[in-house]
Design a protein around this motif. Structure first.
Motif, PDB file in Angstrom:
ATOM      1  N   GLY A  12     -16.322  15.736 -13.871  1.00 52.83           N
ATOM      2  CA  GLY A  12     -15.929  14.535 -14.576  1.00 52.83           C
ATOM      3  C   GLY A  12     -15.593  13.394 -13.646  1.00 52.83           C
ATOM      4  O   GLY A  12     -15.748  13.476 -12.418  1.00 52.83           O
ATOM      5  N   SER A  13     -15.114  12.310 -14.254  1.00 54.57           N
ATOM      6  CA  SER A  13     -14.749  11.124 -13.480  1.00 54.57           C
ATOM      7  C   SER A  13     -13.757  10.278 -14.254  1.00 54.57           C
ATOM      8  O   SER A  13     -13.584  10.435 -15.466  1.00 54.57           O
ATOM      9  CB  SER A  13     -16.003  10.289 -13.163  1.00 54.57           C
ATOM     10  OG  SER A  13     -16.584   9.819 -14.371  1.00 54.57           O
ATOM     11  N   VAL A  14     -13.073   9.371 -13.563  1.00 52.31           N
ATOM     12  CA  VAL A  14     -12.142   8.409 -14.157  1.00 52.31           C
ATOM     13  C   VAL A  14     -12.665   7.016 -13.837  1.00 52.31           C
ATOM     14  O   VAL A  14     -12.948   6.703 -12.670  1.00 52.31           O
ATOM     15  CB  VAL A  14     -10.710   8.586 -13.608  1.00 52.31           C
ATOM     16  CG1 VAL A  14      -9.802   7.498 -14.158  1.00 52.31           C
ATOM     17  CG2 VAL A  14     -10.169   9.960 -13.949  1.00 52.31           C
ATOM     18  N   THR A  15     -12.821   6.208 -14.885  1.00 51.64           N
ATOM     19  CA  THR A  15     -13.306   4.845 -14.708  1.00 51.64           C
ATOM     20  C   THR A  15     -12.132   3.872 -14.796  1.00 51.64           C
ATOM     21  O   THR A  15     -11.394   3.868 -15.782  1.00 51.64           O
ATOM     22  CB  THR A  15     -14.353   4.482 -15.765  1.00 51.64           C
ATOM     23  OG1 THR A  15     -15.459   5.391 -15.652  1.00 51.64           O
ATOM     24  CG2 THR A  15     -14.851   3.054 -15.583  1.00 51.64           C
ATOM     25  N   ILE A  16     -11.912   3.090 -13.784  1.00 54.98           N
ATOM     26  CA  ILE A  16     -10.867   2.063 -13.771  1.00 54.98           C
ATOM     27  C   ILE A  16     -11.552   0.730 -14.014  1.00 54.98           C
ATOM     28  O   ILE A  16     -12.401   0.305 -13.209  1.00 54.98           O
ATOM     29  CB  ILE A  16     -10.109   2.057 -12.431  1.00 54.98           C
ATOM     30  CG1 ILE A  16      -9.477   3.428 -12.164  1.00 54.98           C
ATOM     31  CG2 ILE A  16      -9.049   0.960 -12.424  1.00 54.98           C
ATOM     32  CD1 ILE A  16      -8.831   3.544 -10.796  1.00 54.98           C
ATOM     33  N   SER A  17     -11.214   0.092 -15.143  1.00 50.76           N
ATOM     34  CA  SER A  17     -11.876  -1.155 -15.529  1.00 50.76           C
ATOM     35  C   SER A  17     -10.930  -2.325 -15.364  1.00 50.76           C
ATOM     36  O   SER A  17      -9.754  -2.260 -15.757  1.00 50.76           O
ATOM     37  CB  SER A  17     -12.354  -1.072 -16.980  1.00 50.76           C
ATOM     38  OG  SER A  17     -13.284  -0.019 -17.146  1.00 50.76           O
TER      39      SER A  17
END
Length: 231
Positions: A12-17
């Motif tokens: 998985g991954s974490v997206t910081i917007s």
């Protein structure tokens, strides 16, 4: 909107917007090992200090280890403070003018001019020697009488009265009043007594005060209590 994708350790991954903003903003991450607080996440906050928080109108609110709430945060009608004085010894007077009853005095400093003060007086024994003789009582806020009847000729203005039931017996009496002092200064509430001549008034004992174990020979205690009620 630009984004930064951080891959997870195993999957998985974490997206910081970053949202569109005018100018530039700085987001400072805490030092040390910690977990960030999410807007909609269910989390427990530890060692946090809330300065002027707006809690809205939660359906339930449980306070644990709270040291106090500001008076301004309490709803109208809340009891903000209670002060009481008990008198367990006796008192007597033969004065036909109002005189202060020693030991029946209490002071309170309201937190707001809109606060009201609930005043409660309880006398365990109030007696004179002769049947049907009366003692009048006047409750004072500093030098101002409160809870008294309207002026009418030369009649004394009293807060409450007690009628004697005879030298060997006595009755209890009480008084309550909601005072509106409009003050944030220290206020002292006392009670004065005025006797019907020629008898003496006795508090917390009968007039003859004979020693014995019968119920009518019992001594009692009296008290004055004041409560600040938020306006």
């Amino acid at each position: 909107m630009s984004s930064l994708v951080v891959a997870g350790d195993t999957s998985g991954s974490v997206t910081i917007s970053a949202p569109a903003v005018s100018g530039s903003s700085v987001l400072t991450l805490p030092t040390g090992t910690d977990t960030l607080v999410g807007l909609a996440a269910t989390q427990t906050l530890t060692n946090k200090t809330l300065t002027t928080p707006n809690l809205g109108t939660p359906s339930t609110l449980v306070l644990t280890n709270a040291t106090g709430l500001a008076a301004a945060a309490m709803p109208a009608g809340s009891v903000l403070q209670v002060v009481t004085t008990q008198k367990t010894d006796t008192f007597s007077t033969a004065s036909t003018s109002f005189v202060a009853i020693t030991g029946i005095s209490v002071s309170i400093t309201p937190s707001s001019t809109s606060s009201r003060i609930a005043v409660f007086v309880s006398f365990g024994n109030a007696s004179q020697a002769s049947l049907t003789y009366t003692t009048a009582f006047r409750v004072m806020r500093d030098s101002t009488a409160i809870g008294v009847g309207d002026a009418a000729g030369s009649r004394p203005r009293a807060s409450f009265r007690a009628v004697s039931t005879g030298s060997g017996h006595s009755g209890e009496c009480s008084f309550s009043w909601i005072d509106s002092p409009s003050s944030v200064s220290s206020l002292t509430y006392t009670v004065q007594a005025q006797c019907q001549t020629p008898e003496t008034f006795y508090l917390n004992r009968t007039a003859d005060d004979t020693d014995g174990t019968a119920a009518y020979q019992a001594r009692s205690a009296s008290s004055i209590t004041v409560m600040e009620i938020k306006g």
